[in-house]
Design a protein around this motif. Structure first.
Motif, PDB file in Angstrom:
ATOM      1  N   GLY A 151      40.041  20.576  20.644  1.00 29.68           N
ATOM      2  CA  GLY A 151      40.707  20.050  21.835  1.00 29.68           C
ATOM      3  C   GLY A 151      40.979  18.568  21.704  1.00 29.68           C
ATOM      4  N   SER A 152      40.015  17.849  21.139  1.00 26.79           N
ATOM      5  CA  SER A 152      40.181  16.414  20.919  1.00 26.79           C
ATOM      6  C   SER A 152      41.339  16.137  19.958  1.00 26.79           C
ATOM      7  N   ALA A 202      43.610  16.436  29.475  1.00 26.74           N
ATOM      8  CA  ALA A 202      44.750  17.286  29.106  1.00 26.74           C
ATOM      9  C   ALA A 202      45.438  17.829  30.349  1.00 26.74           C
ATOM     10  N   ALA A 231      45.255  21.655  23.885  1.00 21.79           N
ATOM     11  CA  ALA A 231      43.985  20.984  24.185  1.00 21.79           C
ATOM     12  C   ALA A 231      43.295  21.670  25.358  1.00 21.79           C
ATOM     13  N   GLU A 253      41.784  25.027  24.030  1.00 21.82           N
ATOM     14  CA  GLU A 253      40.581  24.853  23.210  1.00 21.82           C
ATOM     15  C   GLU A 253      39.387  24.402  24.045  1.00 21.82           C
ATOM     16  N   CYS A 254      39.614  23.467  24.936  1.00 21.75           N
ATOM     17  CA  CYS A 254      38.511  22.992  25.779  1.00 21.75           C
ATOM     18  C   CYS A 254      38.052  24.077  26.739  1.00 21.75           C
ATOM     19  N   ARG A 275      37.605  16.167  28.174  1.00 16.97           N
ATOM     20  CA  ARG A 275      38.865  16.298  27.427  1.00 16.97           C
ATOM     21  C   ARG A 275      39.846  17.208  28.152  1.00 16.97           C
ATOM     22  N   ARG A 276      39.319  18.316  28.717  1.00 17.04           N
ATOM     23  CA  ARG A 276      40.213  19.218  29.438  1.00 17.04           C
ATOM     24  C   ARG A 276      40.794  18.524  30.664  1.00 17.04           C
ATOM     25  N   HIS A 305      43.919  18.075  19.414  1.00 15.52           N
ATOM     26  CA  HIS A 305      45.178  18.375  20.111  1.00 15.52           C
ATOM     27  C   HIS A 305      45.551  17.261  21.084  1.00 15.52           C
ATOM     28  N   LEU A 306      44.557  16.661  21.736  1.00 19.82           N
ATOM     29  CA  LEU A 306      44.851  15.526  22.613  1.00 19.82           C
ATOM     30  C   LEU A 306      45.473  14.383  21.823  1.00 19.82           C
TER      31      LEU A 306
END
Length: 117
Positions: free
Chosen positions: A8-9, A44, A20, A23-24, A40-41, A11-12
């Motif tokens: 996720g990180s 996003a 992201a 994944e998160c 992170r989510r 993708h961010l």
């Protein structure tokens, strides 16, 4: 959970915000208390325009007994301000549309007047 959070990180950083979020979210299915994944989510969600989702994640994080919540408080204030501006813009758009409809209705003769002629 850490693997999905790490993805996720990535993708961010690549500005793939939808991926992201996915994944998160997977990381949070495995561990709902994964702080980094939720943070992170939230970011996003904010970047995709899902401000309510971002706010929900930030408020969830604020319930943890963490030593420094200042970043979460700042993020919450930022998201709430964005929500207010979006709400104000939507209200203005609705009022403008109503004004145009009223103007159009006033400019056209009514059906009743047409039938009388």
């Amino acid at each position: 959970a850490d693997l999905h959070s790490g993805l996720g990180s990535i993708h961010l950083l690549q500005r793939n915000f939808g991926e992201a979020v996915k994944e998160c979210s997977l990381a949070l299915e495995i561990n709902p208390y994964a702080i980094k994944a939720r943070q992170r989510r939230s970011k996003a969600y904010e970047m995709t325009g899902n401000l309510l989702g971002a706010l929900a994640d930030i408020r969830f994080l604020m319930r943890f007994n963490l030593p420094d919540k200042s970043a979460f408080v700042a993020a919450e204030e930022k998201i709430v301000e964005k929500l207010r501006s979006v709400s104000a813009a939507q209200k203005a758009a609705v009022e403008e549309k109503q004004a145009k409809l009223a103007e159009a209705a006033a400019a056209q003769p009514s059906l009743a007047v047409k039938l009388e002629r």
